[in-house]
Design a protein around this motif. Structure first.
Motif, PDB file in Angstrom:
ATOM      1  N   ARG A 172      16.716 -25.295  16.023  1.00 45.89           N
ATOM      2  CA  ARG A 172      17.697 -24.273  16.391  1.00 45.89           C
ATOM      3  C   ARG A 172      17.852 -23.271  15.246  1.00 45.89           C
ATOM      4  O   ARG A 172      17.959 -22.055  15.474  1.00 45.89           O
ATOM      5  CB  ARG A 172      19.017 -24.965  16.703  1.00 45.89           C
ATOM      6  CG  ARG A 172      20.043 -24.099  17.388  1.00 45.89           C
ATOM      7  CD  ARG A 172      21.227 -24.953  17.847  1.00 45.89           C
ATOM      8  NE  ARG A 172      20.852 -25.819  18.955  1.00 45.89           N
ATOM      9  CZ  ARG A 172      21.193 -27.108  19.058  1.00 45.89           C
ATOM     10  NH1 ARG A 172      21.899 -27.679  18.082  1.00 45.89           N
ATOM     11  NH2 ARG A 172      20.814 -27.820  20.093  1.00 45.89           N
ATOM     12  N   ALA A 173      17.840 -23.752  14.020  1.00 46.90           N
ATOM     13  CA  ALA A 173      17.979 -22.857  12.852  1.00 46.90           C
ATOM     14  C   ALA A 173      16.794 -21.906  12.764  1.00 46.90           C
ATOM     15  O   ALA A 173      16.954 -20.724  12.417  1.00 46.90           O
ATOM     16  CB  ALA A 173      18.112 -23.688  11.581  1.00 46.90           C
ATOM     17  N   GLU A 174      15.582 -22.402  13.060  1.00 44.67           N
ATOM     18  CA  GLU A 174      14.396 -21.546  13.010  1.00 44.67           C
ATOM     19  C   GLU A 174      14.484 -20.431  14.044  1.00 44.67           C
ATOM     20  O   GLU A 174      14.088 -19.287  13.776  1.00 44.67           O
ATOM     21  CB  GLU A 174      13.139 -22.384  13.228  1.00 44.67           C
ATOM     22  CG  GLU A 174      12.807 -23.291  12.053  1.00 44.67           C
ATOM     23  CD  GLU A 174      11.696 -24.266  12.361  1.00 44.67           C
ATOM     24  OE1 GLU A 174      11.058 -24.755  11.399  1.00 44.67           O
ATOM     25  OE2 GLU A 174      11.451 -24.554  13.565  1.00 44.67           O
ATOM     26  N   ALA A 175      15.008 -20.742  15.225  1.00 43.18           N
ATOM     27  CA  ALA A 175      15.142 -19.721  16.262  1.00 43.18           C
ATOM     28  C   ALA A 175      16.092 -18.622  15.805  1.00 43.18           C
ATOM     29  O   ALA A 175      15.827 -17.421  15.997  1.00 43.18           O
ATOM     30  CB  ALA A 175      15.632 -20.355  17.558  1.00 43.18           C
ATOM     31  N   ARG A 176      17.185 -18.987  15.161  1.00 44.43           N
ATOM     32  CA  ARG A 176      18.151 -17.992  14.703  1.00 44.43           C
ATOM     33  C   ARG A 176      17.629 -17.198  13.500  1.00 44.43           C
ATOM     34  O   ARG A 176      17.890 -15.998  13.385  1.00 44.43           O
ATOM     35  CB  ARG A 176      19.479 -18.676  14.392  1.00 44.43           C
ATOM     36  CG  ARG A 176      20.274 -18.949  15.687  1.00 44.43           C
ATOM     37  CD  ARG A 176      21.190 -20.140  15.584  1.00 44.43           C
ATOM     38  NE  ARG A 176      21.938 -20.317  16.826  1.00 44.43           N
ATOM     39  CZ  ARG A 176      21.411 -20.807  17.961  1.00 44.43           C
ATOM     40  NH1 ARG A 176      20.129 -21.144  18.017  1.00 44.43           N
ATOM     41  NH2 ARG A 176      22.148 -20.931  19.058  1.00 44.43           N
ATOM     42  N   ASP A 177      16.888 -17.855  12.634  1.00 40.79           N
ATOM     43  CA  ASP A 177      16.283 -17.121  11.522  1.00 40.79           C
ATOM     44  C   ASP A 177      15.319 -16.061  12.040  1.00 40.79           C
ATOM     45  O   ASP A 177      15.232 -14.951  11.482  1.00 40.79           O
ATOM     46  CB  ASP A 177      15.541 -18.093  10.594  1.00 40.79           C
ATOM     47  CG  ASP A 177      16.495 -18.944   9.766  1.00 40.79           C
ATOM     48  OD1 ASP A 177      17.688 -18.576   9.676  1.00 40.79           O
ATOM     49  OD2 ASP A 177      16.043 -19.971   9.219  1.00 40.79           O
ATOM     50  N   PHE A 178      14.590 -16.395  13.091  1.00 46.07           N
ATOM     51  CA  PHE A 178      13.660 -15.451  13.713  1.00 46.07           C
ATOM     52  C   PHE A 178      14.412 -14.224  14.224  1.00 46.07           C
ATOM     53  O   PHE A 178      13.995 -13.070  14.012  1.00 46.07           O
ATOM     54  CB  PHE A 178      12.928 -16.162  14.851  1.00 46.07           C
ATOM     55  CG  PHE A 178      12.053 -15.279  15.699  1.00 46.07           C
ATOM     56  CD1 PHE A 178      10.976 -14.606  15.159  1.00 46.07           C
ATOM     57  CD2 PHE A 178      12.314 -15.139  17.057  1.00 46.07           C
ATOM     58  CE1 PHE A 178      10.165 -13.794  15.954  1.00 46.07           C
ATOM     59  CE2 PHE A 178      11.509 -14.337  17.859  1.00 46.07           C
ATOM     60  CZ  PHE A 178      10.433 -13.661  17.300  1.00 46.07           C
ATOM     61  N   LEU A 179      15.549 -14.455  14.877  1.00 51.82           N
ATOM     62  CA  LEU A 179      16.340 -13.337  15.401  1.00 51.82           C
ATOM     63  C   LEU A 179      16.938 -12.509  14.266  1.00 51.82           C
ATOM     64  O   LEU A 179      17.009 -11.276  14.355  1.00 51.82           O
ATOM     65  CB  LEU A 179      17.454 -13.866  16.317  1.00 51.82           C
ATOM     66  CG  LEU A 179      16.992 -14.542  17.607  1.00 51.82           C
ATOM     67  CD1 LEU A 179      18.190 -15.033  18.403  1.00 51.82           C
ATOM     68  CD2 LEU A 179      16.164 -13.577  18.462  1.00 51.82           C
ATOM     69  N   LEU A 180      17.363 -13.173  13.205  1.00 47.69           N
ATOM     70  CA  LEU A 180      17.926 -12.437  12.062  1.00 47.69           C
ATOM     71  C   LEU A 180      16.866 -11.543  11.421  1.00 47.69           C
ATOM     72  O   LEU A 180      17.158 -10.407  11.013  1.00 47.69           O
ATOM     73  CB  LEU A 180      18.477 -13.420  11.031  1.00 47.69           C
ATOM     74  CG  LEU A 180      19.767 -14.169  11.433  1.00 47.69           C
ATOM     75  CD1 LEU A 180      20.113 -15.243  10.416  1.00 47.69           C
ATOM     76  CD2 LEU A 180      20.931 -13.177  11.593  1.00 47.69           C
ATOM     77  N   GLU A 181      15.640 -12.034  11.333  1.00 44.86           N
ATOM     78  CA  GLU A 181      14.566 -11.220  10.766  1.00 44.86           C
ATOM     79  C   GLU A 181      14.314  -9.978  11.615  1.00 44.86           C
ATOM     80  O   GLU A 181      14.002  -8.906  11.094  1.00 44.86           O
ATOM     81  CB  GLU A 181      13.283 -12.046  10.677  1.00 44.86           C
ATOM     82  CG  GLU A 181      13.290 -13.085   9.562  1.00 44.86           C
ATOM     83  CD  GLU A 181      11.954 -13.802   9.453  1.00 44.86           C
ATOM     84  OE1 GLU A 181      10.985 -13.350  10.111  1.00 44.86           O
ATOM     85  OE2 GLU A 181      11.884 -14.803   8.724  1.00 44.86           O
ATOM     86  N   LEU A 182      14.453 -10.144  12.953  1.00 49.34           N
ATOM     87  CA  LEU A 182      14.227  -9.014  13.856  1.00 49.34           C
ATOM     88  C   LEU A 182      15.448  -8.122  13.999  1.00 49.34           C
ATOM     89  O   LEU A 182      15.360  -7.031  14.560  1.00 49.34           O
ATOM     90  CB  LEU A 182      13.827  -9.531  15.240  1.00 49.34           C
ATOM     91  CG  LEU A 182      12.509 -10.307  15.335  1.00 49.34           C
ATOM     92  CD1 LEU A 182      12.306 -10.809  16.764  1.00 49.34           C
ATOM     93  CD2 LEU A 182      11.328  -9.442  14.910  1.00 49.34           C
ATOM     94  N   GLY A 183      16.600  -8.609  13.537  1.00 56.55           N
ATOM     95  CA  GLY A 183      17.836  -7.836  13.674  1.00 56.55           C
ATOM     96  C   GLY A 183      18.349  -7.823  15.096  1.00 56.55           C
ATOM     97  O   GLY A 183      19.011  -6.860  15.515  1.00 56.55           O
ATOM     98  N   VAL A 184      18.061  -8.878  15.830  1.00 56.97           N
ATOM     99  CA  VAL A 184      18.483  -8.955  17.239  1.00 56.97           C
ATOM    100  C   VAL A 184      19.676  -9.899  17.347  1.00 56.97           C
ATOM    101  O   VAL A 184      19.610 -11.047  16.884  1.00 56.97           O
ATOM    102  CB  VAL A 184      17.330  -9.464  18.124  1.00 56.97           C
ATOM    103  CG1 VAL A 184      17.805  -9.647  19.570  1.00 56.97           C
ATOM    104  CG2 VAL A 184      16.155  -8.497  18.077  1.00 56.97           C
ATOM    105  N   PRO A 185      20.768  -9.461  17.973  1.00 59.23           N
ATOM    106  CA  PRO A 185      21.951 -10.324  18.116  1.00 59.23           C
ATOM    107  C   PRO A 185      21.779 -11.333  19.265  1.00 59.23           C
ATOM    108  O   PRO A 185      20.841 -11.255  20.046  1.00 59.23           O
ATOM    109  CB  PRO A 185      23.068  -9.332  18.430  1.00 59.23           C
ATOM    110  CG  PRO A 185      22.359  -8.227  19.170  1.00 59.23           C
ATOM    111  CD  PRO A 185      20.985  -8.122  18.543  1.00 59.23           C
ATOM    112  N   TRP A 186      22.700 -12.255  19.334  1.00 64.84           N
ATOM    113  CA  TRP A 186      22.732 -13.206  20.447  1.00 64.84           C
ATOM    114  C   TRP A 186      24.188 -13.560  20.726  1.00 64.84           C
ATOM    115  O   TRP A 186      25.089 -13.212  19.968  1.00 64.84           O
ATOM    116  CB  TRP A 186      21.934 -14.458  20.112  1.00 64.84           C
ATOM    117  CG  TRP A 186      22.455 -15.270  18.961  1.00 64.84           C
ATOM    118  CD1 TRP A 186      23.381 -16.281  19.001  1.00 64.84           C
ATOM    119  CD2 TRP A 186      22.089 -15.134  17.583  1.00 64.84           C
ATOM    120  NE1 TRP A 186      23.620 -16.768  17.743  1.00 64.84           N
ATOM    121  CE2 TRP A 186      22.830 -16.100  16.856  1.00 64.84           C
ATOM    122  CE3 TRP A 186      21.205 -14.299  16.884  1.00 64.84           C
ATOM    123  CZ2 TRP A 186      22.728 -16.246  15.470  1.00 64.84           C
ATOM    124  CZ3 TRP A 186      21.096 -14.449  15.511  1.00 64.84           C
ATOM    125  CH2 TRP A 186      21.844 -15.402  14.812  1.00 64.84           C
TER     126      TRP A 186
END
Length: 472
Positions: A172-186
């Motif tokens: 789950r942490a890896e998925a959120r790190d991926f989004l943070l790198e892209l600057g995409v919210p959730w």
């Protein structure tokens, strides 16, 4: 090709390829709740779509269980539009999720919706955003509730119905790190903080403690799931071979060969056979009951599959057979068996897995007061009998006068009033005296030969049912 610099995409790519999740040219429904896992999955699949040759359709079901549910729906729609993808959303009527066991019913409705979207958009796969953390939670929950080898497989990477989990090897942490790198919210689901739900307590309390003791806990559980999955695959191959050795013409099973097998192997074989016969995965409790009934050598018995009966499992001669719902009339005819005269002090094994015991009763009034009202036992005035008590199969056209009522009623109507399943009506044993029905075990006691204040001698009839199970 995959963006080599992105570690997360490489991990998803490896999982997709390792489990042959997709075929080039496929259309895929991507289930997106708006949470970090499903948003990361959508973005990863969008970036990999060209390399994999996929067309994506976004689907979102608004359960209307939270105040922010409409905002989640709006977020998913906008995200899909930004990515240039078609999107389908639906709002569930609130009344469908009222009452208890909301989580389980929501899951059933969610997967039904996703299958419907797949059909409308001509998609062959449905991707869900389960992660390695979900895998660990699921296996722990199954251990807490009690599970076997199959349960230890956890969440499968690929299901036979087209459900795939591209993120199952990611945390789950890896998925959120991926989004943070892209600057995409959730979106964050506030219900995940509700500790009244067992899964949330496992996530918030149990797993952190386990990780403190063993930092690689989630990865270790994922390895356990892999070992269990490989073991089950090997087991199924052996069971398939054993099934061929006991399966006769028309899918019947040879009872003698079944009974020679150890209980575990016989249970696995029956599970596979039931799945092949019914097209659905049988409940473990049903398999255990059927396994016990085969081993105990009871008379022919019935297994009801699902809340609405879908078929019979019964013995015919030395074979175990399955008969589907549309052939119920054939079963009713086959269940026509010879009548049995009942005598005190004896037990009788009847077709359908019924066991009768008959005893003399010297204090009928006292026993009548102590009897439960489950219709599985009956007291009969011995001096009011016109002949011998006889057990015979119920038949169309039977009539009786129910205890406490005046006038005769068709047994068919009594069955309807008592909600007796159609598969259970004809061929089941009833007790009569000189042609007059006295008792229909499990359904109704008739007025004939009832206990009166003047009764001095009585017969106590008891019935039990062996090898019968309803699932679902």
């Amino acid at each position: 090709m995959v963006e080599k610099r992105n570690w997360f995409l490489r991990k998803v790519w490896q999982t997709v390829r390792a489990y042959d999740m997709f075929t080039r040219g496929e259309r895929v429904v991507v289930a997106v709740s708006g949470g970090g896992d499903s948003v990361a999955m959508l973005l990863a699949l969008k970036k990999l779509a060209q390399a994999l040759g996929l067309e994506l359709v976004v689907a979102h079901l608004n359960h209307q269980l939270r105040a922010s549910a409409r905002e989640d729906q709006t977020f998913v729609c906008q995200l899909a539009r930004d990515l240039g993808l078609p999107v389908d959303t639906r709002e569930l009527p609130r009344e469908l999720l009222s009452g208890s066991n909301v989580e389980a019913r929501a899951r059933v409705l969610r997967y039904a919706y996703l299958r419907e979207v797949a059909q409308r958009f001509d998609c062959t796969k449905v991707a869900t955003g389960h992660t390695r953390d979900d895998q660990a939670e699921t296996i722990l929950l199954r251990l807490l509730r009690g599970t076997g080898l199959r349960g230890l497989r956890g969440i499968l990477h690929v299901r036979s119905d087209g459900i795939v989990r591209p993120l199952i090897d990611c945390s789950r942490a890896e998925a959120r790190d991926f989004l943070l790198e892209l600057g995409v919210p959730w979106r964050e689901d506030e219900s995940n903080r509700d500790l009244r739900l067992l899964r949330n307590r496992v996530r918030a309390a149990l797993i952190p403690e386990l990780k403190a003791m063993q930092p690689g806990f989630s990865a270790a559980v994922a390895r356990l799931a892999t070992v269990a999955r490989e073991a089950v695959d090997a087991l199924d191959a052996v069971v398939n071979e054993k099934l061929r050795s006991v399966e006769m013409a028309e899918g019947h099973l040879d009872l003698a060969s079944l009974r020679e097998l150890p209980p575990y192997w016989r249970g696995e074989l029956l599970r596979l056979w039931l799945r092949q016969q019914t097209g659905t995965v049988p409940e473990p409790a049903l398999v255990r009951k059927l396994n016990t009934a085969v081993e105990s050598r009871t008379q022919p018995f019935v297994v009801l599959s699902g809340r609405k009966a879908t078929g019979y499992v019964c013995t015919r001669g030395e074979y175990l057979i399955y008969v589907p719902q549309d052939q119920v009339s054939r079963i009713a005819e086959d269940q026509d068996w010879s009548a049995v005269t009942l005598e005190p002090g004896r037990s009788y094994s009847m077709p359908g897995g019924w066991l009768f015991t008959v005893e003399m009763c010297v204090e009928p009034q006292r026993e009548l007061d102590e009897m439960t009202r489950d219709e599985m036992s009956a007291l009969v005035d011995a001096d009011a009998l016109k002949g011998s008590l006889v057990a015979r199969p119920a038949r169309h056209g039977d009539t009786l006068t129910p205890l406490g009522m005046r006038g005769k009623r068709k047994l068919q109507d009594v069955y309807c009033d008592r909600h007796v399943a159609r598969l259970e009506r004809w061929g089941r044993p009833i007790v009569e005296d000189a042609g007059t029905i006295v008792w229909v075990p499990g359904v109704v006691r008739a007025a004939h030969a009832r206990i009166r204040p003047t009764t001095r001698r009585a017969w106590h009839l008891r019935a039990t049912r062996l090898g019968v199970e309803r699932s679902g």
